[in-house]
Scaffold this motif. Sequence first.
Motif, mmCIF file in Angstrom:
data_model
loop_
_atom_site.group_PDB
_atom_site.id
_atom_site.type_symbol
_atom_site.label_atom_id
_atom_site.label_comp_id
_atom_site.label_asym_id
_atom_site.label_seq_id
_atom_site.Cartn_x
_atom_site.Cartn_y
_atom_site.Cartn_z
ATOM 1 N N THR A 80 -0.836 -6.678 -20.904
ATOM 2 C CA THR A 80 0.365 -6.430 -20.123
ATOM 3 C C THR A 80 0.999 -7.772 -19.765
ATOM 4 N N SER A 81 2.200 -8.005 -20.234
ATOM 5 C CA SER A 81 2.868 -9.283 -19.997
ATOM 6 C C SER A 81 3.616 -9.270 -18.673
ATOM 7 N N GLY A 82 3.898 -10.478 -18.168
ATOM 8 C CA GLY A 82 4.707 -10.602 -16.969
ATOM 9 C C GLY A 82 3.969 -10.401 -15.662
ATOM 10 N N ILE A 83 2.635 -10.337 -15.709
ATOM 11 C CA ILE A 83 1.837 -10.175 -14.487
ATOM 12 C C ILE A 83 0.761 -11.255 -14.463
ATOM 13 N N GLY A 84 0.840 -12.166 -13.515
ATOM 14 C CA GLY A 84 -0.159 -13.217 -13.388
ATOM 15 C C GLY A 84 -0.283 -14.075 -14.632
ATOM 16 N N ARG A 105 -5.440 -11.467 -13.773
ATOM 17 C CA ARG A 105 -5.945 -12.759 -13.274
ATOM 18 C C ARG A 105 -4.759 -13.648 -12.976
ATOM 19 N N THR A 106 -4.694 -14.141 -11.760
ATOM 20 C CA THR A 106 -3.693 -15.130 -11.395
ATOM 21 C C THR A 106 -4.441 -16.330 -10.830
ATOM 22 N N THR A 118 3.464 -1.691 -12.272
ATOM 23 C CA THR A 118 4.364 -2.186 -11.228
ATOM 24 C C THR A 118 3.585 -2.522 -9.966
ATOM 25 N N ALA A 119 2.639 -1.654 -9.599
ATOM 26 C CA ALA A 119 1.819 -1.891 -8.415
ATOM 27 C C ALA A 119 0.952 -3.138 -8.584
ATOM 28 N N ALA A 120 0.395 -3.337 -9.770
ATOM 29 C CA ALA A 120 -0.454 -4.496 -10.027
ATOM 30 C C ALA A 120 0.341 -5.798 -9.904
#
Length: 235
Positions: free
Chosen positions: A160-164, A189-190, A221-223
């Motif tokens: 999933t792109s765009g998250i962390g 993972r951030t 979205t929540a993640a």
Amino acid sequence: MHRSAKRLASLLACAAVPVMLVAGCSGSDSESSGDASADAPSKTGSASPTVAPAKYKKLPVPCDAFSKDTIKKLAPKVKDASGEQGTSNDNAAHGSCSWSSLDDEGVDGSQFRWLDVGYQRYDSELGIGSGDARATEFYGKQVTGAKGTKDAKKVKAVKTSGIGDEATAITYDIKKDGNAFKNTTVVVRTANVVVTVNYNGAGLAGGDTPKADKLLKDAQTAAKEAAVAAAKANG
């Protein structure tokens, strides 16, 4: 047929909860050996060993990870919008919170939803590794654990792109007490923090089975929101 929403909620709230891996502690049990040579440059002039400092020093309050609008959207008939915070012996290292919702639609059955978020933070420690490296290892274990959920069917894992810094969404079907559940787990993972969001739903007593694509989109979205909360907690 007469049905009790409270009875359904109490029977299924625990049954619907995905198994979450136990988070490891962020600290180290190792202590200094007391050898002065370990902290001082060697006779050849080489520098002491170092490890990159961890980016994030603390975690957000887990039950504040999502906005009120997000809770209302994902768990429209939530029992307690403030969430149920999990126990933790070190709130700076790990924490969790959950919400459950049972929407009784009369003759059309009921809609059950479960949402939870878990945080795990790692410090950088000499001899163990950087916070980022330790978080990366735990991130992999969370993804593997979700994919290996007992009795899960139609398991799919997608990046999933765009998250962390990296994120993976795992979807699967599973039956609990004769009810068909659609499940999504998003692991993010951030830097040195790992965020795990579980979101699942089922149509009970004749209710329609929720659409997997919508559950996935809502969970992603929540993640993202939960990962941003980790950054905001550190200024």
